[in-house]
Design a protein around this motif. Structure first.
Motif, PDB file in Angstrom:
ATOM      1  N   CYS A 119     -36.587   6.728 -32.501  1.00 32.96           N
ATOM      2  CA  CYS A 119     -37.943   6.308 -32.137  1.00 32.96           C
ATOM      3  C   CYS A 119     -38.549   5.470 -33.262  1.00 32.96           C
ATOM      4  CB  CYS A 119     -38.815   7.526 -31.829  1.00 32.96           C
ATOM      5  SG  CYS A 119     -40.373   7.097 -31.031  1.00 32.96           S
ATOM      6  N   ASP A 120     -38.568   4.149 -33.069  1.00 30.96           N
ATOM      7  CA  ASP A 120     -39.079   3.206 -34.067  1.00 30.96           C
ATOM      8  C   ASP A 120     -38.404   3.406 -35.417  1.00 30.96           C
ATOM      9  OD1 ASP A 120     -40.768   1.803 -32.380  1.00 30.96           O
ATOM     10  OD2 ASP A 120     -42.418   3.206 -32.651  1.00 30.96           O
ATOM     11  N   VAL A 121     -37.091   3.531 -35.385  1.00 26.43           N
ATOM     12  CA  VAL A 121     -36.290   3.776 -36.582  1.00 26.43           C
ATOM     13  C   VAL A 121     -35.369   2.599 -36.902  1.00 26.43           C
ATOM     14  CG1 VAL A 121     -34.392   5.207 -37.509  1.00 26.43           C
ATOM     15  CG2 VAL A 121     -36.338   6.287 -36.374  1.00 26.43           C
ATOM     16  N   LEU A 122     -34.694   2.052 -35.882  1.00 31.05           N
ATOM     17  CA  LEU A 122     -33.609   1.110 -36.135  1.00 31.05           C
ATOM     18  C   LEU A 122     -34.062  -0.178 -36.801  1.00 31.05           C
ATOM     19  CD1 LEU A 122     -31.310   1.482 -33.007  1.00 31.05           C
ATOM     20  CD2 LEU A 122     -30.863   2.245 -35.341  1.00 31.05           C
ATOM     21  N   VAL A 143     -27.964   7.733 -25.374  1.00 25.62           N
ATOM     22  CA  VAL A 143     -28.757   7.338 -26.534  1.00 25.62           C
ATOM     23  C   VAL A 143     -30.047   6.690 -26.043  1.00 25.62           C
ATOM     24  CG1 VAL A 143     -28.821   5.984 -28.660  1.00 25.62           C
ATOM     25  CG2 VAL A 143     -26.649   6.981 -27.889  1.00 25.62           C
ATOM     26  N   LEU A 144     -31.180   7.196 -26.512  1.00 23.09           N
ATOM     27  CA  LEU A 144     -32.494   6.641 -26.177  1.00 23.09           C
ATOM     28  C   LEU A 144     -33.051   5.940 -27.409  1.00 23.09           C
ATOM     29  CD1 LEU A 144     -34.043   9.704 -24.280  1.00 23.09           C
ATOM     30  CD2 LEU A 144     -32.713   7.808 -23.329  1.00 23.09           C
ATOM     31  N   ILE A 145     -33.356   4.660 -27.262  1.00 26.69           N
ATOM     32  CA  ILE A 145     -33.860   3.881 -28.390  1.00 26.69           C
ATOM     33  C   ILE A 145     -35.226   3.313 -28.057  1.00 26.69           C
ATOM     34  CG2 ILE A 145     -33.510   1.859 -29.847  1.00 26.69           C
ATOM     35  CD1 ILE A 145     -30.497   2.225 -29.427  1.00 26.69           C
ATOM     36  N   ASP A 163     -46.431  -2.649 -38.586  1.00 30.90           N
ATOM     37  CA  ASP A 163     -45.608  -1.832 -39.478  1.00 30.90           C
ATOM     38  C   ASP A 163     -46.321  -1.552 -40.799  1.00 30.90           C
ATOM     39  OD1 ASP A 163     -43.219  -0.714 -38.647  1.00 30.90           O
ATOM     40  OD2 ASP A 163     -42.113  -2.580 -38.751  1.00 30.90           O
ATOM     41  N   ILE A 164     -47.046  -2.532 -41.304  1.00 28.82           N
ATOM     42  CA  ILE A 164     -47.791  -2.309 -42.546  1.00 28.82           C
ATOM     43  C   ILE A 164     -48.813  -1.194 -42.367  1.00 28.82           C
ATOM     44  CG2 ILE A 164     -49.502  -3.342 -44.102  1.00 28.82           C
ATOM     45  CD1 ILE A 164     -47.929  -6.001 -43.771  1.00 28.82           C
ATOM     46  N   VAL A 165     -49.533  -1.232 -41.247  1.00 24.60           N
ATOM     47  CA  VAL A 165     -50.531  -0.189 -40.975  1.00 24.60           C
ATOM     48  C   VAL A 165     -49.865   1.174 -40.796  1.00 24.60           C
ATOM     49  CG1 VAL A 165     -52.263   0.622 -39.317  1.00 24.60           C
ATOM     50  CG2 VAL A 165     -52.196  -1.792 -39.966  1.00 24.60           C
ATOM     51  N   TRP A 219     -43.491  -6.306 -26.356  1.00 26.76           N
ATOM     52  CA  TRP A 219     -42.898  -6.150 -27.680  1.00 26.76           C
ATOM     53  C   TRP A 219     -42.342  -4.742 -27.904  1.00 26.76           C
ATOM     54  CZ3 TRP A 219     -47.602  -8.483 -30.778  1.00 26.76           C
ATOM     55  CH2 TRP A 219     -47.763  -9.833 -30.410  1.00 26.76           C
ATOM     56  N   GLN A 220     -42.722  -3.813 -27.042  1.00 27.20           N
ATOM     57  CA  GLN A 220     -42.285  -2.424 -27.159  1.00 27.20           C
ATOM     58  C   GLN A 220     -41.239  -2.141 -26.080  1.00 27.20           C
ATOM     59  OE1 GLN A 220     -43.838  -0.465 -29.502  1.00 27.20           O
ATOM     60  NE2 GLN A 220     -45.629  -1.719 -29.981  1.00 27.20           N
TER      61      GLN A 220
END
Length: 229
Positions: A119-122, A143-145, A163-165, A219-220
């Motif tokens: 979850c928002d890792v790769l 596999v769930l991405i 990502d900065i936030v 984007w998601q």
């Protein structure tokens, strides 16, 4: 990311970003992604199936794994992340399912899990991404991405700002680029994973009027993949 074991960086700006992110986005985002990932698991496995073994890679505070388990008690979760467990947490029942790993090789035997989640890792994994995907194909069946697609310089810039936030204050690296659909497909194919479903229209910021106008749901994405080996 928002984990008690992450080494939060010092500084007033970082602390303000953490506070803003937690209040404005984190809880709602977690609820939405929990429901979506839970539905993917239900679609792949019957709720009557017992002992659906799941692994959350890059689990952070483990809230998604725990939330899914609350509503799907037939799931059994293991969680791994790169952060070492601080002294004192090893006897905490919640953290018994947590294991530290090196960020590349999943420390479990072949086909140990029915489901593996990222979850928002790769997009933070950099050059380790192909290895992680290959390891997921080795150790899991489904596999769930959840991650991001970029389509232009604008989408890349906006994703970086997000990502900065959400991550910079925790010392998490901010990637130079995000996945394109073509690159993601090639990475999955090279790892021995077949994309069997794709949802790339996920609205996480409906509650934030200004943010939702500048951040596109496309984007998601959540991809459902099957190990072909």
């Amino acid at each position: 990311m928002s984990s008690p074991i992450v080494n939060i960086q010092k500084g007033i700006i970082r602390k303000l970003l953490i506070h803003f992110h937690q209040k404005a986005s984190h809880n709602r985002r977690t609820c939405i992604l929990t429901q979506l990932l839970k539905q993917n698991i239900i679609d792949c496995f019957s709720t009557k199936d017992t002992n659906v073994h799941c692994l959350d890679v890059g689990c952070g505070d483990m809230i998604i794994a725990e939330s899914i388990n609350e509503s799907l008690p037939n799931t059994i979760w293991q969680c791994i992340d790169i952060h070492p467990l601080p002294e004192g947490l090893e006897n905490n029942a919640k953290w018994k399912k947590y294991k530290t790993f090196d960020g590349s090789y999943i420390p479990f035997a072949d086909k140990s899990f029915d489901v593996i989640t990222f979850c928002d890792v790769l997009h933070h994994a950099g050059e380790n991404t192909p290895v992680l995907l290959t390891e997921a194909a080795r150790t899991g069946k489904i596999v769930l991405i959840k991650d991001h697609f970029e389509y232009s310089y604008y989408s890349r810039l906006m994703l970086k700002m997000m990502d900065i936030v959400g991550n910079w204050a925790y010392g998490i690296n901010i990637p130079e680029r995000y996945f394109t659909k073509k690159r993601f497909s090639k990475l999955c194919e090279g790892a021995g994973l077949e994309i069997i479903d794709m949802n790339n229209h996920i609205q996480l910021y409906e509650h934030l009027p200004i943010v939702r106008t500048i951040l596109s749901p496309k984007w998601q994405f959540i991809a459902v993949l099957k190990a072909v080996n």
